[in-house]
Scaffold this active site. Structure first.
Site, short mmCIF file in Angstrom:
data_model
loop_
_atom_site.label_atom_id
_atom_site.label_comp_id
_atom_site.label_asym_id
_atom_site.label_seq_id
_atom_site.Cartn_x
_atom_site.Cartn_y
_atom_site.Cartn_z
N HIS A 93 0.84 -1.21 0.00
CA HIS A 93 0.00 0.00 0.00
C HIS A 93 0.88 1.26 0.00
CE1 HIS A 93 -3.49 -2.54 0.67
NE2 HIS A 93 -2.94 -3.05 1.75
N ASP A 267 -6.45 1.23 4.19
CA ASP A 267 -5.07 0.90 3.81
C ASP A 267 -4.56 1.82 2.71
OD1 ASP A 267 -4.21 -1.17 5.48
OD2 ASP A 267 -5.38 -2.64 4.38
#
Length: 357
Positions: A93, A267
């Site tokens: 991420h 995220d």
């Protein structure tokens, strides 16, 4: 090749990157697997199970020193010193984490992210199982925080005869959103699904035969649905990029007191303006009377299930990477799309754009 599996250090993380079946498959191919002692306990996997499958127990430093390091969540700041010029396969991420991107570049790590491994049809095979878990879990945690004792509106999600169930709006009807919709419908809630894709909404309408209200996404439609909701699930994702903000602070402030919002997209920075990452130890915070749940590793709440769901999909890719990282990526376009950092450079176009690299 030496394959290392460190214990996860993110707050509340219970998953592990390899099961005994995965260890056995790697060892059978002639690879060495070093697992940090205790790495599987949160997923109900004992050290003895891993050793019986052929793993060698080691320290965190030994696991991180492997040729290929397997994790579930992104390296935490305290782990940056352990990064080196080997290969790392995990959820990164990076679009929402420039500090980690800088650390990976400085270490010379070849970093592949589960969430950008992408097939030709646009699907994300390694993100999918975690999105399925998070989607279903989002409704369960939302229902729990709607309870009066948790500061919620005191609304029972399925209702009872003579009293309707909770009004649930799901923003985004991809994998996570579709699973949230299925869970909410199954529990008896009144569900509205909002998405940009009319074909996707049409498929939901066909499947649920009128049990789900489907709405094409516009700012007005989002506002109208959110204001009438007890529970809002944010499931908006753009692979490799920060999540778009679809629910403003003003909109949350106008919701009924005790409403709950669950941000599955946290995220990637979150899809609510007020979102910031929380932990399983302290999962919610209040915004003008509403509760926001923004746990950045939601599937860790069900580690035994989530680990097995993830490794079912990741193991074929892991086996190919263990035979040679560069060769595996060159031979598989989906895996090549998973490469975020190589030779000190951000090489994934969407991540590079998001980070201005």
């Amino acid at each position: 090749m030496i394959v290392g599996v460190p214990t996860e250090t993110k707050n509340g993380e219970t998953r592990v990157a390899l099961t005994p079946a995965g260890v056995h498959a790697l060892v059978e191919r002639g690879h060495t697997v070093v697992v940090q002692s205790g790495a599987g306990l949160g997923s109900a996997i004992e050290d003895e199970d891993l050793v019986l499958a052929g793993a060698r127990l080691g320290t965190a430093a030994e696991a991180w020193a492997a040729d290929l390091v397997l994790k579930v969540k992104e390296p935490q700041p305290e782990e940056f010193a352990l990064l080196r010029d080997n290969a790392l396969f995990t959820f990164l991420h990076l679009a929402a984490n420039p500090a980690l991107a800088d650390a990976l570049r400085a270490a010379g790590t070849t970093a592949l992210s589960y969430d950008t491994v992408q097939l030709e049809d646009g699907s994300l095979p390694l993100l999918t199982p975690m999105s399925e878990v998070a989607g279903r879990l989002s409704v369960l945690v939302g229902a729990y925080h709607l309870l009066s004792a948790q500061g919620g509106r005191g609304v029972l999600l399925p209702g009872v005869p003579g009293v309707p169930g909770a009004a649930v709006t799901v923003l985004g009807a991809g994998v996570a959103g579709s699973n949230a919709i299925a869970q909410a419908v199954g529990m008896g809630a009144e569900v509205t699904a909002i998405d940009l894709s009319v074909p996707r909404l049409r498929a939901l309408d066909d499947h649920y035969r009128g049990r789900v209200r489907t709405v094409a996404s516009t700012a007005h439609a989002v506002e109208e649905a959110v204001l009438g909701s007890d529970l809002v699930i944010g499931a908006v994702l753009v692979p490799g990029r920060p999540a778009p903000k679809v629910v403003s602070h003003a909109l949350v402030a106008a919701m009924p007191r005790g409403s709950v919002l669950v941000d599955i997209a946290i995220d990637q920075g979150g899809c609510f303006e007020d979102s910031h990452a929380t932990t399983h130890a302290d999962p919610v915070f209040e915004v003008d009377g509403s509760l926001l749940y923004c746990v950045a590793n939601m599937p860790a709440a069900v580690g035994a299930t989530a680990t097995r769901a993830l490794t079912n999909m990741s193991l074929p890719y892991i086996l190919r990477l263990a035979d040679g990282v560069d060769q595996a990526a060159a031979a598989d376009p989906a895996l090549e799309r998973g490469v975020n950092v190589r030779d000190g450079r951000i090489v994934h176009p969407a991540v590079a754009e998001a980070l201005g690299a």
